[in-house]
Design a protein around this motif. Structure first.
Motif, PDB file in Angstrom:
ATOM      1  N   TRP A  95       1.046  -1.183   0.096  1.00 32.67           N
ATOM      2  CA  TRP A  95       0.073   0.030  -0.161  1.00 32.67           C
ATOM      3  C   TRP A  95       0.737   1.421   0.052  1.00 32.67           C
ATOM      4  O   TRP A  95       0.496   2.150  -0.626  1.00 32.67           O
ATOM      5  CB  TRP A  95      -0.823  -0.010   1.076  1.00 32.67           C
ATOM      6  CG  TRP A  95      -1.774   1.002   1.308  1.00 32.67           C
ATOM      7  CD1 TRP A  95      -1.867   2.257   2.181  1.00 32.67           C
ATOM      8  CD2 TRP A  95      -3.059   1.301   0.477  1.00 32.67           C
ATOM      9  NE1 TRP A  95      -2.852   3.018   2.239  1.00 32.67           N
ATOM     10  CE2 TRP A  95      -3.580   2.521   1.008  1.00 32.67           C
ATOM     11  CE3 TRP A  95      -3.664   0.870  -0.475  1.00 32.67           C
ATOM     12  CZ2 TRP A  95      -4.772   3.130   0.509  1.00 32.67           C
ATOM     13  CZ3 TRP A  95      -4.700   1.149  -1.168  1.00 32.67           C
ATOM     14  CH2 TRP A  95      -5.472   2.286  -0.613  1.00 32.67           C
ATOM     15  N   ASN A  96       1.838   1.161   0.724  1.00 33.43           N
ATOM     16  CA  ASN A  96       2.876   2.299   0.987  1.00 33.43           C
ATOM     17  C   ASN A  96       4.053   2.454  -0.241  1.00 33.43           C
ATOM     18  O   ASN A  96       4.845   3.482   0.124  1.00 33.43           O
ATOM     19  CB  ASN A  96       3.406   2.518   2.509  1.00 33.43           C
ATOM     20  CG  ASN A  96       2.296   2.954   3.256  1.00 33.43           C
ATOM     21  OD1 ASN A  96       1.516   4.035   3.192  1.00 33.43           O
ATOM     22  ND2 ASN A  96       1.667   1.921   4.086  1.00 33.43           N
ATOM     23  N   LEU A  97       4.266   1.426  -1.006  1.00 33.94           N
ATOM     24  CA  LEU A  97       5.118   1.380  -1.839  1.00 33.94           C
ATOM     25  C   LEU A  97       5.222   2.574  -2.789  1.00 33.94           C
ATOM     26  O   LEU A  97       4.394   3.030  -3.157  1.00 33.94           O
ATOM     27  CB  LEU A  97       5.423   0.040  -2.703  1.00 33.94           C
ATOM     28  CG  LEU A  97       6.662  -0.226  -3.239  1.00 33.94           C
ATOM     29  CD1 LEU A  97       7.580  -1.144  -2.035  1.00 33.94           C
ATOM     30  CD2 LEU A  97       6.330  -1.312  -4.299  1.00 33.94           C
ATOM     31  N   PRO A  98       6.487   3.317  -2.936  1.00 31.40           N
ATOM     32  CA  PRO A  98       6.496   4.529  -3.876  1.00 31.40           C
ATOM     33  C   PRO A  98       6.055   4.245  -5.227  1.00 31.40           C
ATOM     34  O   PRO A  98       5.446   4.987  -5.913  1.00 31.40           O
ATOM     35  CB  PRO A  98       7.922   5.246  -3.791  1.00 31.40           C
ATOM     36  CG  PRO A  98       8.702   4.027  -3.149  1.00 31.40           C
ATOM     37  CD  PRO A  98       7.555   3.077  -2.302  1.00 31.40           C
ATOM     38  N   GLN A  99       6.372   3.037  -5.830  1.00 31.31           N
ATOM     39  CA  GLN A  99       5.955   2.449  -6.869  1.00 31.31           C
ATOM     40  C   GLN A  99       4.673   1.979  -7.035  1.00 31.31           C
ATOM     41  O   GLN A  99       4.194   1.321  -6.330  1.00 31.31           O
ATOM     42  CB  GLN A  99       7.022   1.340  -7.412  1.00 31.31           C
ATOM     43  CG  GLN A  99       8.482   1.846  -7.606  1.00 31.31           C
ATOM     44  CD  GLN A  99       9.269   1.545  -6.136  1.00 31.31           C
ATOM     45  OE1 GLN A  99       8.577   1.313  -5.357  1.00 31.31           O
ATOM     46  NE2 GLN A  99      10.611   1.346  -6.396  1.00 31.31           N
ATOM     47  N   PRO A 100       4.052   2.173  -8.436  1.00 30.54           N
ATOM     48  CA  PRO A 100       2.622   1.570  -8.575  1.00 30.54           C
ATOM     49  C   PRO A 100       2.831   0.167  -8.797  1.00 30.54           C
ATOM     50  O   PRO A 100       3.807  -0.647  -8.930  1.00 30.54           O
ATOM     51  CB  PRO A 100       2.324   2.158  -9.913  1.00 30.54           C
ATOM     52  CG  PRO A 100       3.217   3.269 -10.201  1.00 30.54           C
ATOM     53  CD  PRO A 100       4.476   2.963  -9.522  1.00 30.54           C
TER      54      PRO A 100
END
Length: 262
Positions: A95-100
């Protein structure tokens, strides 16, 4: 490849493909698999050269049949909670990953596997995909964030109906309900996800993508005033980045920008 090959990692250009690799167990989520997924994603989060992540399952039968019940069967109440906690932590990183993050789904997508898909930004499903919440038939409810994420995706009443009945939802209905964004012919889910990843890479900057992901994820549940404040907090720093300068320069030079993530 990672510990015991339970999670396969492949890089194609700037896209990382993570494959849940327990096909003999229909890619059920063991504590070790959840922990491996979490640690792998934490490593990817730090990499500027990876722009998009795809999560999929090995084989044709299942994206994931959910939490590993064989492992859970002999666990104490505390052990069951630790197993569920490992999945919650992995989902929080997604959910918080910077990448899609794109879920490429085939076959069974149940329980804990369904929760992984819910925490991804975009879901692409083969026509073979089937979604359900079997935990409801076992005396509990899905504890890896579904109770939080599912109503935010499709609304409270629809989420309750699908939780309460534990009925199976096929890909076409999942599309109609807004659970998935695209439905493909059998076997084309991963290729479609890869094509979408390339489209994302070609048309958005890494910093802009990371910021707008955070804005949508957090701002949708805020009051309008709070959301505007968050928008200013996330958007203002982009004005001074090298990538924004490059984007504007590339526009006037009629070329594709070269992003540096700075």
């Amino acid at each position: 490849m990672t510990q015991d090959n339970i999670l396969l990692v492949e890089e194609r250009g700037q896209t990382a493909i993570l494959t849940l690799n327990r096909p003999q167990a229909q890619n059920a989520i063991s504590k070790a698999l959840a922990e491996t997924l979490e640690s792998t994603l934490r490593g990817i989060a730090k990499r500027k050269d990876i722009r998009v992540v795809i999560i999929t399952g090995a084989g044709e039968k299942a994206f994931s049949a959910g939490t590993d019940l064989k492992e859970r069967r002999d666990l104490s109440a505390d052990g069951k909670w630790e197993q569920a906690g490992a999945l919650r932590k992995a989902n929080d990183v997604i959910w918080n990953l910077p990448q899609p993050v794109i879920a490429a789904i085939q076959g069974w997508c149940l329980g804990g596997g369904y929760e992984i898909a819910l925490n991804c930004d975009i879901r692409i499903a083969s026509r073979t995909a089937v979604f359900s919440w079997p935990e409801m038939q076992l005396g509990a409810y899905p504890g890896g964030t579904a109770g939080v994420m599912f109503p935010r995706l499709i609304g409270r009443a629809r989420a309750k109906e699908l939780f309460f009945t534990a009925r199976k939802v096929k890909a076409e209905e999942a599309f109609d309900l807004g659970i998935v964004e695209r439905v493909t012919e059998p076997g084309e889910h991963l290729a479609t996800a890869l094509a979408l990843a390339e489209e994302i890479i070609a048309n958005s900057s890494p910093l802009g993508c990371a910021a707008v992901k955070q804005m949508v994820n957090l701002g949708s549940d805020m009051s309008v005033g709070e959301a505007h404040a968050l928008n200013d907090l996330l958007r203002r720093p982009l004005e001074g980045t090298k990538d924004y300068e490059e984007g504007i320069q590339a526009f006037f030079e009629k070329r594709r920008p070269v992003w540096r993530g700075e």
